[in-house]
Each structure stands twice: as structure tokens, then as C-alpha cells.
Design an enzyme around this catalytic site. Structure first.
Site, mmCIF file in Angstrom:
data_model
loop_
_atom_site.group_PDB
_atom_site.id
_atom_site.type_symbol
_atom_site.label_atom_id
_atom_site.label_comp_id
_atom_site.label_asym_id
_atom_site.label_seq_id
_atom_site.Cartn_x
_atom_site.Cartn_y
_atom_site.Cartn_z
ATOM 1 N N ALA A 168 70.360 -19.603 -27.493
ATOM 2 C CA ALA A 168 70.175 -20.213 -26.179
ATOM 3 C C ALA A 168 69.094 -19.407 -25.456
ATOM 4 C CB ALA A 168 71.487 -20.160 -25.409
ATOM 5 N N GLY A 207 72.994 -19.802 -30.273
ATOM 6 C CA GLY A 207 72.915 -21.251 -30.158
ATOM 7 C C GLY A 207 72.178 -21.875 -31.340
ATOM 8 N N GLU A 213 74.651 -22.236 -33.957
ATOM 9 C CA GLU A 213 75.585 -23.305 -33.569
ATOM 10 C C GLU A 213 74.987 -24.687 -33.813
ATOM 11 O OE1 GLU A 213 76.100 -21.417 -29.718
ATOM 12 O OE2 GLU A 213 78.255 -21.347 -30.098
ATOM 13 N N GLU A 250 75.940 -13.201 -29.752
ATOM 14 C CA GLU A 250 76.254 -13.312 -28.315
ATOM 15 C C GLU A 250 76.988 -12.094 -27.776
ATOM 16 O OE1 GLU A 250 76.526 -15.731 -30.515
ATOM 17 O OE2 GLU A 250 76.013 -17.673 -29.644
HETATM 18 N N1 3HC Z 1 66.036 -16.394 -25.041
HETATM 19 C C1 3HC Z 1 64.930 -16.149 -24.328
HETATM 20 N N2 3HC Z 1 63.916 -15.379 -24.767
HETATM 21 C C2 3HC Z 1 64.061 -14.829 -25.979
HETATM 22 C C3 3HC Z 1 65.197 -15.029 -26.783
HETATM 23 C C4 3HC Z 1 66.225 -15.862 -26.262
HETATM 24 N N3 3HC Z 1 67.332 -16.124 -26.964
HETATM 25 N N4 3HC Z 1 65.052 -14.347 -27.935
HETATM 26 C C5 3HC Z 1 63.852 -13.736 -27.860
HETATM 27 N N5 3HC Z 1 63.254 -14.030 -26.685
HETATM 28 C C6 3HC Z 1 61.923 -13.611 -26.231
HETATM 29 C C7 3HC Z 1 61.816 -12.115 -26.028
HETATM 30 O O1 3HC Z 1 62.234 -11.757 -24.736
HETATM 31 C C8 3HC Z 1 60.346 -11.876 -26.250
HETATM 32 O O2 3HC Z 1 59.703 -12.287 -25.073
HETATM 33 P P1 3HC Z 1 58.360 -11.554 -24.572
HETATM 34 O O3 3HC Z 1 57.379 -11.708 -25.690
HETATM 35 O O4 3HC Z 1 58.019 -12.269 -23.325
HETATM 36 O O5 3HC Z 1 58.764 -10.130 -24.349
HETATM 37 C C9 3HC Z 1 59.990 -12.884 -27.326
HETATM 38 O O6 3HC Z 1 61.016 -13.883 -27.297
HETATM 39 C C10 3HC Z 1 59.936 -12.318 -28.726
HETATM 40 O O7 3HC Z 1 61.165 -11.608 -28.969
HETATM 41 P P2 3HC Z 1 61.180 -10.211 -29.718
HETATM 42 O O8 3HC Z 1 60.139 -9.319 -29.151
HETATM 43 O O9 3HC Z 1 62.585 -9.744 -29.686
HETATM 44 O O10 3HC Z 1 60.755 -10.644 -31.179
HETATM 45 P P3 3HC Z 1 61.265 -10.080 -32.567
HETATM 46 O O11 3HC Z 1 60.506 -10.821 -33.589
HETATM 47 O O12 3HC Z 1 61.242 -8.600 -32.559
HETATM 48 O O13 3HC Z 1 62.814 -10.510 -32.660
HETATM 49 C C11 3HC Z 1 64.680 -11.986 -32.539
HETATM 50 C C12 3HC Z 1 63.161 -11.850 -32.733
HETATM 51 C C13 3HC Z 1 65.424 -11.332 -33.710
HETATM 52 C C14 3HC Z 1 64.998 -13.449 -32.476
HETATM 53 C C15 3HC Z 1 65.089 -11.272 -31.227
HETATM 54 O O14 3HC Z 1 64.260 -11.729 -30.181
HETATM 55 C C16 3HC Z 1 66.507 -11.523 -30.800
HETATM 56 O O15 3HC Z 1 67.415 -10.892 -31.282
HETATM 57 N N6 3HC Z 1 66.704 -12.469 -29.845
HETATM 58 C C17 3HC Z 1 67.986 -12.710 -29.244
HETATM 59 C C18 3HC Z 1 68.924 -13.425 -30.162
HETATM 60 C C19 3HC Z 1 70.212 -13.721 -29.449
HETATM 61 O O16 3HC Z 1 70.852 -12.852 -28.908
HETATM 62 N N7 3HC Z 1 70.603 -14.991 -29.453
HETATM 63 C C20 3HC Z 1 71.809 -15.401 -28.812
HETATM 64 C C21 3HC Z 1 71.497 -15.878 -27.449
HETATM 65 S S1 3HC Z 1 72.938 -16.276 -26.535
HETATM 66 C C22 3HC Z 1 73.383 -17.793 -27.083
HETATM 67 O O17 3HC Z 1 72.779 -18.326 -27.958
HETATM 68 C C23 3HC Z 1 74.542 -18.406 -26.356
HETATM 69 C C24 3HC Z 1 74.997 -19.667 -26.997
HETATM 70 O O18 3HC Z 1 76.114 -19.413 -27.788
HETATM 71 C C25 3HC Z 1 75.357 -20.709 -25.955
#
Ligand code: 3HC
Length: 655
Positions: free
Chosen positions: A66, A105, A108, A128
Site C-alpha cells: 500500500a 498490499g 495481498e 506490515e
Molecule cells: N509506499 C510509498 N512509498 C514507498 C513504498 C510504499 N509502500 N515503498 C517504497 N516507497 C518509496 C520510498 O520511500 C522511496 O522513495 P524516495 O525515492 O522518494 O525516497 C522509493 O519508493 C524507493 O524505495 P527504496 O529506496 O526503499 O528502494 P529499494 O529498492 O531499496 O527497496 C523495497 C524497495 C524493498 C520495496 C522497499 O522500498 C520497501 O521495503 N518498501 C516498503 C514495503 C512495505 O513495507 N510494504 C507494506 C506497506 S503497508 C501495506 O501494504 C498495508 C496493506 O496491508 C493494506
């Protein structure tokens, strides 16, 4: 290919609708993505020219979750679980084509599809919990149906992703693809056309032992150290076995909404974005780092040995320098001891250990550093010693060799004055043990060139450490704030609190160990000698608390001497009446009427002084962002990420 929305593409190829998510950099499922996906799925369901559907990600990844930036704002329709239900309810088979990461997400969305085809290096996970929340798009309810209850509890509670090959073994991935992933997914989808779609929510959870699941949840809660989300995610996952799917989904949504609004989740989001921001350093924008392969470490005490270990483990060719053979042997022993512990715990093979040790060049001759690309100095923190060393190093190494100091308290700008070509001089302030601690303060000195700074940042990244760039001031960011924190602890002692009360307050706030226990662990003697060194220049009007000096005068240097702020009979930390007596005597000497401190007053006062010092650091341009300061404490001073760091906490208290 046409556009269904600005972020979702639509194409029909051989009667398969290819729905592509195109929202760089990571295809986060923002409101626009969710709306576009929903519209495309509905279109595919009703389009007579479509027999089956593939959902895929454009660019480097499927969907990384998400959109975290939307958290903390009111939910925007359609919400993810509605999109997932629409995918699952599509009358035509929907296949998720997963490359890169299907996280949160993203996982999911893939779970809601009727089948998953994945590139072999794809990863699936529900991270998450690391953001202080539970999955909100059905991840707790669908995952156990595909991978089994125990595995699902583990995945949802740890957030650790798994690879596609493992996912295939578990039944999460139906087919692994070589080559063109979307084409493979389309073939898979076409093969399913006409068959009743297999809805994940209708799959029975494979039989499992309830006692094992409860034990797994208890383990998760034990290990969570005050973080709420892992236990909630684990419990929610087990509910999949107890509730009909739609009720489970509603319950999951309720927990998601409660947690997403919590301070812990806000703090963890803050840390997530802080880690991405900290890497953005204006001075190095567009500047290439110098290639580094040969690294010299001068000084093989605790710090130098740890630094050498870190460099060897990151693949650098390392030379360790000491002044005498005996010191060199002791240094070799320290390095050997570190890897021996890795061998004992099964993380390193005996042969690998030997190879690593053999790969290090040990020498007492500074001259062997002539071929070094980078030299890190980690000798005794004395200005004369360090100045002499850098002057000699300057004469030995090549003109472009980067010279770094690991000093904690000395002025690196002063050290740089003896260096020929001081543009190549930089501070690399590691934290002990240097091979373990993730933080490195990269000190951007007055003369440090952009190229040198870029090189230092590239090196710390290769060391897999977190670099926070700081300017020059006494103690840099971490130790400077730590000093005011320490001083405030001592003020409170004199005003009426006791060491164990302050420790208990900070531990219930969330620190793993209270400050006085930490002082005892790290030793009271170094700070004492620093105070003695500064005694002559100290402002006589400044409030000075002498309690720690009195302990040191008694030889109570902390755990290593068996006594400090606490006593340690049989190694067990114990409140010591003698210390309490000294504290009370010092209050009496100054005529201070001691008064009680509540735990919340203790926490508020300590957070406030840290926040104020942090503001001063920002005003002086020593740190670029408040969030950089928070990362220093999360990665160097044991602050759990769920607290967000002192600046985050100070802002939280200001409201
Ligand atoms: N939402 C918004 N922005 C995100 C994002 C997300 N889920 N994931 C990454 N980004 C952004 C980062 O902030 C970064 O932005 P910037 O360039 O402006 O600083 C850009 O995307 C690139 O991210 P990384 O620098 O982290 O890139 P990497 O290649 O090193 O890593 C990744 C990629 C492994 C996907 C890492 O970004 C990551 O772990 N992201 C988060 C994953 C996560 O936690 N997902 C769960 C979200 S909560 C959810 O899904 C709830 C649902 O159940 C309803």
C-alpha cells in the site's frame, strides 16, 4: 497498449486482458492505483473479448505494498480489501504475474488472484508489522489458506519475505517462469479460462495443531519487546481458522485501522522514510565516489579491530597497523576472537575464518599503506597522537588516498590541518562494536571534498551500515545529545530521583536498558577522564554534578569493576545503598531539598532536553534533518524504532 488510468495500463492480447500497474518507483498501491485496478478488473469481467486476466507490474517490481504516504490520512476509496475482493470475484480467471517484490498490499493483491506466476527471483512478504500495523487487504485471512497456519503466522508476524522458489513449494506460487513473465502468466491464465476460478478465500486452511499455533503466537509476543503489531498480526492470522472469511476480513480491517492511527505506527513510518531521506545528501548530488578496494586500519584496539572485521566482511582487502608486535598480536587476537564467536554460533565455518584472517595484512610499518585507497585511523583519542599519525600517513599514502578519523571527541578540522590535500579527509565515526553496530556518523569536515564525502558514503553503504552525515561539533550528533541527556539524568539525581527510578522510567518508556545501567555497561572512566581534562576550562557558574566523580574516585567504573551506579554481586545488577547515600549527600551539600519524580516527568524531561539539543544541532547546520538525528539514536543508542527517536518523541509531546 492503452491507459485505463494514469497509473494502470490496459491491453488485450489473444483474449487475455493484461492489466499493468505503472506507478514508479515501486508501484505502491495508491488510491489512483486501486481505483485504476478496480475499474480494469470490472472492465475485464464484463468484456466479451476477454477470457482471462493477468495483473502485472511495469518497471522494476510488482507492487511493494500500500502507499505508506497515505497512512495517517483518512482512507480513500476504494480501499485495498475491496479491490482484492473484486479481483477474487472476477468471473474470469485472474493471474498475478509477480517479479521484484509482492510486499504487503502487493502480496495481498497476488493472494486475491486465482493463481500466481512468479519470476524465480521474486519475493513475497507481509512486512506490515515493521510499520506497526497488520495487513489490511486480507493478508491475515488468505495467506494461511495457501501456505498453512504456522507458516502464515510466521510470515505475518516477522514481516520477513520469502523467495519465489520457496513460495512455490508452499503453494503460494503456482508456477515459476523463465523469460517473459507476462507471456507465461497469460499462458497460465488462458489454461484456466472456462474453469470456475479458484477463490483463495474458499480454500480450506490445511489442518494444523492449535497448540503449536498458540505457542508460536506466544513466542512472537515474547520477542516483540513492546511492539504491538507482531502479536496482533499473529493473532489475527489465527482468527482465519475461527471466523468465516468476511468476518475475519472485517476484524482484520478493524485492527488495521486501530494500529495505523497509533503512535508506534507513526514512529515506524517516520523511521521508514527517515532511512530513505538520510541517503539524500545535497553536497554529493551528481558526484561520483572514488573506487575503494584496499583499506588500511590504523590501531587494532577494540574499535580498530571491529572496524577491520567490518571491512573484511564487506570484501575489502584490509591492512591492520599497530605500533608494536605485541599490540599487533593483541589486535589479531581480538579479530580472531570475534570470528571465533561466529564459528561457535555456527554462522561461520572454521576454514572461512582462517581464510579471512590470512587475508589480512598485519604490519607495524606504516609504509605498507602506500597502496591503500582508504585509511581509517582508530588510535587512542589524543590530539597529539592523531596529528602525528596523520602527518606521517600523509607522507606515505598516495595523493588521492582517503584519510578518515574515527575520533569521538577531538576536532577533526584540527586533525585535517596536518594532512596534505585535506579535501580527502573525513570523519568515519563508528560505534562499538564496530562490526555489529549499524550506525556510522560520516563527519563532513571543513575541508572534506564532495568526492571524499561521496566515497565515504559509498563505503559505509558497502559495509551495510547506516551513514548519517554530520558537521563538526563536539561529540557530533550522537555523543553531543547523549551528553546533555546524561547531564539531565544527573540533575534529576541531585534534585531527588534515584538511578534505578530513572532507569525504570526509561525502560517502561521503551528503552531496552535505562541510562545508568548503560553507563555501567560502557564504563564510567572515559567520561570521567574527559571531565577531568575539561575541569580547568569549565565555566564555574555552570551547574556541575559531582556524583559520578565520587563513584569513580572509589574505583566504581561500572560493570567491569563490579560496581558503578549499581552493585553487581554475582554479576547481578542490584540497587546499592552506598550510591543512594552519595546521591543524597551531594544534594544536601548544595542545599537541594530532594523531591520525588514521577516516571512521566523523568521521560518528558529527558526527551525535552534531547529535543532542544537536536534543535540547536539543526540550527547550526550540523545535521540536515530532524529525522537524521532520530536515526542516530535508533541505530547507535539502542532506541527501538517503535519510539521513532528523540526528535519524533519531542515533537509528539509538543503535539
Ligand atoms: N509506499 C510509498 N512509498 C514507498 C513504498 C510504499 N509502500 N515503498 C517504497 N516507497 C518509496 C520510498 O520511500 C522511496 O522513495 P524516495 O525515492 O522518494 O525516497 C522509493 O519508493 C524507493 O524505495 P527504496 O529506496 O526503499 O528502494 P529499494 O529498492 O531499496 O527497496 C523495497 C524497495 C524493498 C520495496 C522497499 O522500498 C520497501 O521495503 N518498501 C516498503 C514495503 C512495505 O513495507 N510494504 C507494506 C506497506 S503497508 C501495506 O501494504 C498495508 C496493506 O496491508 C493494506
Amino acid at each position: 497498449m492503452s491507459e485505463a488510468s494514469p497509473v494502470v495500463t490496459w491491453e488485450i492480447r489473444d483474449r487475455v486482458a493484461l492489466i499493468g500497474i505503472d506507478h514508479p518507483p515501486v508501484n505502491a498501491a495508491s488510491q489512483a492505483v486501486r481505483a485504476g485496478l478496480l475499474a480494469a478488473i470490472e472492465r475485464a469481467g464484463g468484456d466479451p473479448a476477454v477470457d482471462a486476466v493477468v495483473i502485472f507490474g511495469h518497471g522494476r517490481t510488482f507492487v511493494a505494498g500500500a502507499d505508506i504516504r497515505e497512512f495517517g490520512k483518512p482512507p480513500a476509496s476504494p480501499i485495498l480489501f475491496e479491490v482484492c475482493l473484486a479481483i477474487e470475484d472476477c468471473p474470469k480467471p485472474v493471474v498475478a504475474a509477480v517479479h521484484g517484490t509482492a510486499l504487503g498490499g502487493g502480496c495481498e493483491l497476488a493472494l486475491a488472484a486465482h493463481a500466481r506466476v512468479a519470476a524465480k527471483d521474486a519475493k513475497f512478504g507481509q512486512p506490515e508489522v515493521n510499520l506497526g500495523i497488520v495487513p489490511g487487504g486480507g493478508g491475515t485471512q488468505r495467506l494461511p489458506r495457501l501456505v498453512g497456519m504456522l507458516r502464515a503466522i510466521e510470515m505475518n508476524a516477522t514481516g520477513k519475505p520469502i523467495g519465489a522458489v520457496e513460495a512455490a513449494g508452499l503453494g503460494l506460487v503456482d508456477s515459476l517462469a523463465d523469460g517473459d513473465l507476462v507471456a507465461a502468466a497469460a499462458r497460465h491464465a488462458r489454461g484456466l479460462a472456462g474453469l470456475p476460478p479458484r477463490k483463495t478465500r474458499d480454500v480450506a486452511i490445511p489442518a494444523f495443531d492449535r497448540a503449536d499455533a498458540e505457542a508460536a503466537i506466544a513466542g512472537v509476543e515474547r520477542r516483540a519487546r513492546g511492539q504491538i503489531s507482531p502479536g496482533e498480526a499473529a493473532r489475527m492470522t489465527l482468527k482465519a481458522a475461527d471466523l468465516p472469511f468476511m468476518e475475519g476480513q472485517a476484524a482484520e480491517r478493524e485492527v488495521f485501522l486501530r494500529l495505523v492511527a497509533s503512535d508506534q505506527a507513526a514512529a515506524l513510518r517516520h523511521v521508514f522514510f527517515a532511512e530513505r531521506e538520510v541517503a539524500k545528501v545535497a553536497k554529493t548530488e551528481g558526484v561520483a565516489a572514488r573506487p575503494i578496494s584496499r583499506v588500511g586500519v590504523v590501531g587494532a584496539g577494540t574499535m580498530g579491530a571491529g572496524i577491520a572485521v567490518a571491512f573484511v566482511e564487506a570484501g575489502y582487502a584490509v591492512t591492520v597497523i599497530e605500533t608494536t608486535d605485541a599490540a599487533l598480536d593483541a589486535g589479531r587476537g581480538r579479530i580472531d576472537g570475534t570470528w571465533a564467536r561466529s564459528v561457535a554460533s555456527g554462522r561461520l565455518g572454521e576454514a572461512d575464518k582462517a581464510a579471512r584472517l590470512d587475508g589480512i595484512r598485519f604490519s607495524t610499518d606504516l609504509g605498507v599503506l602506500a597502496d591503500a585507497d582508504l585509511v581509517v585511523e582508530a588510535v587512542f583519542d589524543d590530539a597529539e597522537v592523531k596529528r602525528g599519525l596523520f602527518a606521517r600517513l600523509s607522507a606515505v599514502v598516495g595523493p588521492d588516498c582517503v584519510l578518515a578519523t574515527n575520533t569521538s571527541y577531538l576536532d577533526p578540522n584540527d586533525l585535517a590541518t596536518v594532512v596534505v590535500n585535506p579535501g580527502r579527509f573525513v570523519g568515519l565515526h563508528f560505534f562499538s562494536p564496530a562490526n555489529v553496530m549499524r550506525l556510522v556518523e560520516v563527519v563532513d569536515c571543513a575541508a572534506t571534498s564532495p568526492e571524499t564525502l561521496a566515497t565515504a558514503l559509498a563505503v559505509t553503504k558497502k559495509l551495510r551500515k547506516l551513514a548519517v552525515v554530520t558537521g563538526v561539533c563536539e561529540g557530533f550528533v550522537g555523543n553531543r545529545i547523549w551528553a546533555v541527556f546524561r547531564r539531565e539524568c544527573e540533575f534529576m539525581l541531585e534534585d531527588g530521583a534515584l538511578p534505578h527510578e530513572i532507569d525504570a522510567a526509561m525502560e517502561s518508556f521503551g528503552l531496552a536498558m535505562g541510562p545508568f545501567a548503560v553507563f555501567d555497561l560502557s564504563g564510567l572512566d572515559i567520561a570521567w577522564s574527559l571531565r577531568k581534562r575539561k575541569a580547568a576550562t569549565r565555566d564555574p557558574n555552570e551547574r556541575y554534578v559531582a556524583i559520578a566523580d565520587r563513584l569513580c574516585e572509589m574505583g566504581r567504573f561500572g560493570r567491569k569493576t563490579g560496581a558503578g551506579w549499581y552493585a553487581y554481586p554475582d554479576g547481578k545488577k542490584t540497587v546499592d545503598r552506598q550510591v543512594i547515600a552519595i546521591v543524597e549527600e551531594e544534594s544536601a551539600k548544595k542545599g537541594i531539598a530532594r523531591r520525588p519524580f514521577s516516571p512521566s516527568e523523568i521521560v518528558d524531561r529527558l526527551v525535552a532536553v534531547m529535543g532542544r539539543e537536536g534543535e540547536a544541532i539543526l540550527a547550526e547546520g550540523i545535521a540536515a534533518r530532524a529525522s537524521d538525528i532520530d536515526l542516530v539514536f535508533v541505530n547507535g543508542y539502542g532506541w527501538p524504532p517503535r519510539l521513532g527517536g528523540p526528535m519524533f518523541q519531542a515533537a509528539l509531546r509538543r503535539g
